[in-house]
Scaffold this motif. Structure first.
Motif, PDB file in Angstrom:
ATOM      1  N   GLU A 263      57.854  74.272  64.806  1.00 49.55           N
ATOM      2  CA  GLU A 263      57.344  74.217  63.440  1.00 49.55           C
ATOM      3  C   GLU A 263      57.331  72.789  62.914  1.00 49.55           C
ATOM      4  N   ALA A 264      58.393  72.049  63.199  1.00 50.55           N
ATOM      5  CA  ALA A 264      58.495  70.679  62.699  1.00 50.55           C
ATOM      6  C   ALA A 264      57.435  69.776  63.320  1.00 50.55           C
ATOM      7  N   VAL A 265      57.173  69.947  64.626  1.00 53.26           N
ATOM      8  CA  VAL A 265      56.143  69.143  65.290  1.00 53.26           C
ATOM      9  C   VAL A 265      54.758  69.503  64.749  1.00 53.26           C
ATOM     10  N   ARG A 266      54.527  70.781  64.538  1.00 52.10           N
ATOM     11  CA  ARG A 266      53.232  71.205  64.009  1.00 52.10           C
ATOM     12  C   ARG A 266      53.014  70.623  62.610  1.00 52.10           C
ATOM     13  N   PHE A 267      54.041  70.695  61.775  1.00 48.46           N
ATOM     14  CA  PHE A 267      53.946  70.131  60.424  1.00 48.46           C
ATOM     15  C   PHE A 267      53.787  68.610  60.508  1.00 48.46           C
ATOM     16  N   GLY A 268      54.557  67.967  61.410  1.00 44.19           N
ATOM     17  CA  GLY A 268      54.458  66.520  61.582  1.00 44.19           C
ATOM     18  C   GLY A 268      53.098  66.085  62.082  1.00 44.19           C
ATOM     19  N   THR A 269      52.466  66.883  62.932  1.00 45.42           N
ATOM     20  CA  THR A 269      51.120  66.555  63.422  1.00 45.42           C
ATOM     21  C   THR A 269      50.117  66.532  62.285  1.00 45.42           C
ATOM     22  N   ASP A 270      50.240  67.504  61.386  1.00 42.02           N
ATOM     23  CA  ASP A 270      49.364  67.506  60.205  1.00 42.02           C
ATOM     24  C   ASP A 270      49.624  66.269  59.345  1.00 42.02           C
ATOM     25  N   PHE A 271      50.891  65.908  59.187  1.00 39.81           N
ATOM     26  CA  PHE A 271      51.235  64.720  58.397  1.00 39.81           C
ATOM     27  C   PHE A 271      50.608  63.467  59.015  1.00 39.81           C
ATOM     28  N   VAL A 272      50.718  63.328  60.333  1.00 40.85           N
ATOM     29  CA  VAL A 272      50.196  62.138  61.017  1.00 40.85           C
ATOM     30  C   VAL A 272      48.693  62.012  60.786  1.00 40.85           C
ATOM     31  N   LYS A 273      47.975  63.125  60.868  1.00 36.87           N
ATOM     32  CA  LYS A 273      46.528  63.087  60.632  1.00 36.87           C
ATOM     33  C   LYS A 273      46.225  62.636  59.214  1.00 36.87           C
ATOM     34  N   LEU A 274      46.987  63.140  58.249  1.00 33.21           N
ATOM     35  CA  LEU A 274      46.758  62.774  56.849  1.00 33.21           C
ATOM     36  C   LEU A 274      47.110  61.309  56.588  1.00 33.21           C
ATOM     37  N   ALA A 275      47.960  60.734  57.450  1.00 33.27           N
ATOM     38  CA  ALA A 275      48.286  59.310  57.337  1.00 33.27           C
ATOM     39  C   ALA A 275      47.267  58.446  58.078  1.00 33.27           C
ATOM     40  N   ASN A 276      46.220  59.085  58.604  1.00 33.43           N
ATOM     41  CA  ASN A 276      45.155  58.392  59.332  1.00 33.43           C
ATOM     42  C   ASN A 276      45.667  57.688  60.578  1.00 33.43           C
ATOM     43  N   CYS A 277      46.567  58.370  61.286  1.00 38.62           N
ATOM     44  CA  CYS A 277      47.059  57.876  62.566  1.00 38.62           C
ATOM     45  C   CYS A 277      46.805  58.928  63.635  1.00 38.62           C
ATOM     46  N   SER A 278      46.925  58.521  64.887  1.00 37.91           N
ATOM     47  CA  SER A 278      46.760  59.445  66.003  1.00 37.91           C
ATOM     48  C   SER A 278      48.119  59.985  66.419  1.00 37.91           C
ATOM     49  N   THR A 279      48.118  61.194  66.949  1.00 37.20           N
ATOM     50  CA  THR A 279      49.362  61.798  67.416  1.00 37.20           C
ATOM     51  C   THR A 279      50.044  60.886  68.431  1.00 37.20           C
ATOM     52  N   GLY A 280      51.325  60.629  68.196  1.00 33.61           N
ATOM     53  CA  GLY A 280      52.090  59.788  69.110  1.00 33.61           C
ATOM     54  C   GLY A 280      52.003  58.304  68.826  1.00 33.61           C
ATOM     55  N   ASP A 281      51.176  57.904  67.877  1.00 35.74           N
ATOM     56  CA  ASP A 281      51.011  56.470  67.585  1.00 35.74           C
ATOM     57  C   ASP A 281      52.015  56.045  66.513  1.00 35.74           C
ATOM     58  N   MET A 282      53.252  55.808  66.933  1.00 33.72           N
ATOM     59  CA  MET A 282      54.287  55.425  65.978  1.00 33.72           C
ATOM     60  C   MET A 282      54.053  54.020  65.432  1.00 33.72           C
ATOM     61  N   LYS A 283      53.390  53.173  66.215  1.00 31.94           N
ATOM     62  CA  LYS A 283      53.076  51.830  65.721  1.00 31.94           C
ATOM     63  C   LYS A 283      52.183  51.916  64.495  1.00 31.94           C
ATOM     64  N   CYS A 284      51.212  52.819  64.550  1.00 35.01           N
ATOM     65  CA  CYS A 284      50.332  53.020  63.395  1.00 35.01           C
ATOM     66  C   CYS A 284      51.140  53.530  62.208  1.00 35.01           C
ATOM     67  N   LEU A 285      51.997  54.532  62.439  1.00 35.23           N
ATOM     68  CA  LEU A 285      52.777  55.099  61.339  1.00 35.23           C
ATOM     69  C   LEU A 285      53.691  54.055  60.709  1.00 35.23           C
ATOM     70  N   ARG A 286      54.295  53.213  61.546  1.00 34.69           N
ATOM     71  CA  ARG A 286      55.212  52.201  60.988  1.00 34.69           C
ATOM     72  C   ARG A 286      54.459  51.072  60.297  1.00 34.69           C
TER      73      ARG A 286
END
Length: 561
Positions: A263-286
């Protein structure tokens, strides 16, 4: 109770505070391993604000476990009169209303990702120059999305003084900053950072509280709402077992399940998309600013990670069941006897869910909508619940729904947890319900539906007695109630038993006359429940038995599997 004069306090300061360093007249100075820190005197004792316990979790340390603060500020003297920033969160800006005084106390209401700070409140009343004081460490509520240790509501000076304890209030990362899970890869955000911050703060207490006169071997953790859920998590986590000795839990929303890894990964995947980053791209998120992270956090709030666990919508962020920090759902840990055998006090307020239901439904709820909600949240169990509660004819079913949800989410799973603890052999447990409508109506300024009701969080001002710091006053009956609660909690902090009187806990003739013996919660004592209320608290037995027996039989806690 032994009290001290101001000159005796200075004598105490000579022992607990600095010794050789010159003490300025406007505040006490404490020597710590990091250098000297100067706080401020208050009528109730001494206050030290904004003490760092972790390296700022910024840049590459965003979404990383906390690192212990390890930098000396010597030879300078740190200013302990200024609160550290609140952790980044929506709201609580300089122009936002704050009728309940839950935002940071500084005028700018400072927020920052650099927020791993805590506060220490030292009482005026002391034992003597050689005995250490028990410690009470508080975790604030706010749905794991809001809150700060430096809110005036949680100011610990009065509680510390009346209980003769050292009170610590601490920040921890909230929302996406504290609990985002993006996956299980080496560089992914794994969640539970806010919980690890709480553990790091408790490590700081173990290593440093003696400098402030505290006893590291007598630590009580307590919290309210998500802060009390945090206490429940720490009671079931081996990570924290050696860091505290007992707990107090105010209003744990046990039936709101913690997200599984899926559940947490699924919710986090939606969050990452809304942050305009790709899944697994922590450099983008940071690389995203804190404001961009908060924007994505706001956008993802309406997403549903699991349609079978709709209650999570009311607490989207928080600890994830990872098998380590949080090994399993907390209720499951109590049921299986997989918790630390430590004394605890636990309880609820009498109308917990009114706040949540009226926030969720701004307009009156029809009978059709009531049935739709029951089937959506309870699915196959919905008809049995509706039959048990037998809704009467009404033009608005929100009050009815609030009563049933109070039982389901708060009152009955709390009873379930304490009974499982007793069954597993933990005898030193006590249950309460707070049942008093406060007189200071300005607190519910924006929430008129809570006027005249005992809504979620109404016991907090009585524990800390902080309305007195807000130019508000208790009625005489309310002051007796507040002091009786402090009396029991203070005794618990000193002796592990709310009834076992400590000479150093504040008491008056009114408390002596009004404070009830509070029996341990077990069948032999007829399942006693302290009803904190006015004009005098009373003891009730097997509180809400019929409804809680029903919920236990249906076993609909922590989601429906």
């Amino acid at each position: 109770m032994a009290t001290t004069t101001f000159f005796q306090l200075l004598g105490f300061a000579a022992h607990v505070f600095v010794g050789a360093l010159p003490t300025k007249p406007d505040g006490p100075i404490v020597r710590t391993r990091y250098g000297a820190v100067q706080g401020m005197y208050a009528e109730e004792g001494a206050i030290f604000l904004g003490l760092p316990f972790g390296v700022p979790p910024v840049g590459e340390l965003r979404w990383k476990p906390p690192r212990a603060y390890n930098t000396s500020w010597a030879p300078g003297v740190r200013d302990g009169t200024v609160p550290g920033p609140a952790c980044r969160q929506p709201g609580c800006g300089p122009t936002d209303s704050d009728y309940q005084h839950v935002c940071n106390r500084d005028k700018a209401r400072t927020q920052s990702e650099d927020c791993l700070y805590l506060n220490v409140f030292v009482p005026r009343s002391v034992l003597n120059s050689t005995i250490r004081l028990p410690v009470m460490c508080f975790f604030h509520g706010g749905s794991y999305r809001h809150g700060t240790a430096s809110a005036i509501l949680y100011d610990g000076r009065i509680l510390a003084n009346k209980t003769s304890t050292i009170v610590v209030t601490t920040n921890y990362r909230v929302g996406a900053f504290g609990f985002l899970v993006t996956g299980e890869g080496e560089g992914d955000a794994r969640g539970n950072y806010g919980t690890l911050d709480q553990i790091e703060a408790l490590k700081w207490v173990q290593q440093n509280i003696a400098d402030f006169g505290g006893d590291k071997d007598k630590v009580t953790i307590f919290g309210q709402s998500s802060g009390s859920d945090s206490v429940a998590v720490l009671l079931t986590s081996d990570r924290a077992a050696h860091l505290f000795h007992q707990g107090i839990m105010l209003s744990v929303p046990f039936s709101i399940s913690h997200k599984t890894k899926f559940e947490a990964v699924r919710f986090g995947t939606d969050f990452v998309k809304l942050a305009n980053c790709s899944t697994g791209d922590m450099k983008c998120l940071r690389s995203k600013s804190a404001d961009e992270i908060l924007h994505a956090q706001d956008e993802v709030e309406s997403y549903i990670a699991n349609p079978f666990h709709l209650l999570q919508r009311f607490m989207q962020w928080g600890p994830t069941v990872d098998g380590d920090v949080l090994p399993r759902q907390t209720l499951d840990s109590f049921a299986k006897g997989k918790f630390q055998r430590k004394p605890f006090i636990i309880g609820t307020v009498s109308q917990e869910a009114f706040l949540y239901i009226y926030q969720a439904f701004s307009n009156p709820v029809s009978k059709v909508e009531l049935y739709e909600a029951a089937l959506a949240f309870l699915r196959g169990k919905g008809p049995a619940v509706l039959h048990e509660y037998n809704p009467p004819q009404a033009s608005d079913y929100r009050p009815f729904l609030s009563h049933a949800v109070t039982d389901w989410v708060f009152e009955c799973p709390t009873r379930n947890a304490i009974r499982d603890a007793v069954t597993s052999g933990e005898d030193d447990v006590w249950l309460y319900v707070f049942d008093h409508v406060w007189s200071f109506k300005t607190f519910w300024h924006d929430f008129t539906y809570c006027q005249g009701r005992v809504c979620h969080s109404e016991d907090v001002p009585f524990v800390f007695q902080t309305p007195l710091l807000m130019n508000l006053s208790f009625t005489p009956d309310e002051q007796v109630l507040a002091d009786a609660m402090v009396y029991h909690y203070g005794n618990f902090a000193h002796t592990g038993d709310p009834n076992k009187s400590s000479l150093y806990v504040y008491t008056t003739d009114n408390i002596v006359k009004s404070a009830l013996n509070w029996p341990r919660y077990n069948k032999g004592n007829q399942f006693p429940n302290m009803n904190f209320t006015t004009p005098r608290s009373i003891m009730v037995h097997d509180y809400n038995k019929d409804k809680c027996d029903f919920w236990d039989k249906e076993d609909i806690y922590s989601g429906i599997d």
